[in-house]
Scaffold this active site. Structure first.
Site, PDB file in Angstrom:
ATOM      1  CG  ASP A 142      -2.097  -0.820   1.143  1.00  0.00           C
ATOM      2  OD1 ASP A 142      -2.402  -1.217   0.012  1.00  0.00           O
ATOM      3  OD2 ASP A 142      -2.745  -1.066   2.164  1.00  0.00           O
ATOM      4  CE  LYS A 164      -8.492   0.285  -2.359  1.00  0.00           C
ATOM      5  NZ  LYS A 164      -7.568  -0.343  -1.402  1.00  0.00           N
ATOM      6  CG  MET A 279      -7.473   7.692   7.137  1.00  0.00           C
ATOM      7  SD  MET A 279      -8.493   6.315   6.580  1.00  0.00           S
ATOM      8  CE  MET A 279      -8.829   5.466   8.111  1.00  0.00           C
TER       9      MET A 279
END
Ligand code: SAH
Length: 364
Positions: A142, A164, A279
């Protein structure tokens, strides 16, 4: 009040003890690239270098394949480079299958390891993680897996970036599931690398669930989650007798993409609980307002840490009421972790440590 600080390891007086780069086990990349790689320790910006290292083939404008010819319009090609790997992946899968058939085809499926790589500093890897990383046939990784960690990968292993990133086409979660399954069924030792701990906001549970339903055994190797790694780096005890009797990890990210998923604020506004927000950059202004509305004092100490535990670490200390503005003024970017709670004032870097800390400790 706010303080922006560079990492201790970069300051002249530092006793830099844990940013030592490990001796790379891999041969040098085939050619060195200088494509706006900035100073990010994470892989997103380096994925082309990674493909080069693995000799993924690139087609040049004459249709010939070349190991070192990065096309001139790198940005437009970047979107396609994962697609360019597919033929190579298929070939690899074929080789693995043939190898398996030549052995009689009756050996079981390969192993899948979900491995946590910690927040960035490679020395925060577990010994188990290092052993598994070095024995892998294929590694899928990742965005938050740092380059220093990838330097530990064995020379014969294949690395595939499946992170992503907004605006960057990559694998969907379903494609990642299929890749893991296909390679495991072909008998490979497949390692799924995830930043921090795979089971903390890492979708590790979904991958585990999918593979187990297909009859593939999944081994999870825990990693140091960003909260632990960064708290240690800053000298913040996440719990502390008389100051914080619990710690809560929450996500600021909305599953549906909205900006107001913060229904937890009411329960989370507890002055005796340390809040760690993953996040949380974009929703912090709203979260901070809600926490204060539900009773968390506006002068609660807080810190935001960008690229924690890496040489590029930046941190902003502020009281809760000022944190969002201070973050905006120094333009912190992802990955950034936010810690809110009285314990933050126990950090030696808190701007007014003595005054604040002495007020915090309850007299019994
Ligand atoms: N599984 C990871 C979390 C993945 S969610 C873990 O256990 O740590 C991604 C978020 O984690 C980022 O948006 C950021 O909030 C946090 N994060 C992970 N690594 C970080 C780092 N090195 N510095 C700051 N924040 C980090």
């Amino acid at each position: 009040m706010a303080l922006v600080a560079r990492p201790r390891s970069l300051s002249a007086s530092s006793s830099s003890h844990h940013f030592r780069k490990p001796v790379p086990l891999n041969p040098r990349p085939i050619c060195s690239l200088h494509i706006n790689s900035s100073s990010s320790p994470f892989t997103e910006k380096h994925s082309v270098e990674r493909y080069q290292r693995d000799q993924w083939l690139y087609k040049n404008q004459f249709g010939r394949t070349s190991l070192c010819s990065i096309p001139p319009d790198f940005n437009s090609t970047r979107e396609n480079d994962i697609a360019l790997q597919l033929p190579e992946l298929k070939k690899l899968l074929q080789v693995l299958r043939e190898k398996r058939e030549s052995k009689g085809g009756n050996c079981g499926p390969g192993n899948v390891f979900l491995v946590g790589t910690g927040p960035g500093d490679p020395e925060l890897l577990t010994l188990k993680a290092v052993r598994v990383i070095q024995s892998a046939d294929l590694l899928l990784y990742d965005r938050l897996v740092s380059n220093d960690v990838l330097d530990l990968v064995g020379p014969d292993a294949r690395l595939l970036y499946v992170g992503k990133t907004a605006g960057y086409h990559s694998r969907t979660q379903e494609e990642i599931h299929e890749l893991l399954l296909n390679f495991a069924e072909a008998g490979a030792t497949v390692v799924r690398l995830k930043g921090g701990d795979p089971l903390v906001f890492g979708r590790g549970g979904e991958e585990m669930d999918f593979l187990q339903q297909q009859g593939i055994e999944v081994n999870v190797i825990p990693g140091i989650t960003a909260a632990s790694g960064i708290a240690a780096e800053l000298g913040i005890p996440l719990t502390h007798r008389g100051i914080a009797n619990s710690v809560r990890f929450l996500t600021g990210h909305s599953r549906k993409g909205g900006t107001d998923p913060l229904f937890v604020a009411e329960n989370a506004a507890d002055p005796d609980t340390t809040l760690v927000v993953y996040m949380g950059l974009s929703t912090l202004p709203s979260l901070a307002q809600k926490l204060m509305h539900h009773g968390l004092p506006s002068n609660t100490p807080a810190v935001a840490v960008e690229r924690g535990t890496t040489p590029q670490q930046r941190k902003v200390f502020a009281e809760l009421k000022d944190l969002a503005n201070e973050i905006a003024s120094v333009e912190l970017v992802s990955p950034t972790l936010i810690i809110i709670g009285k314990v933050v004032a126990l950090s030696p870097s808190w701007p007014h440590p003595l005054k604040e800390a002495s007020c915090l400790v309850e007299v019994k």
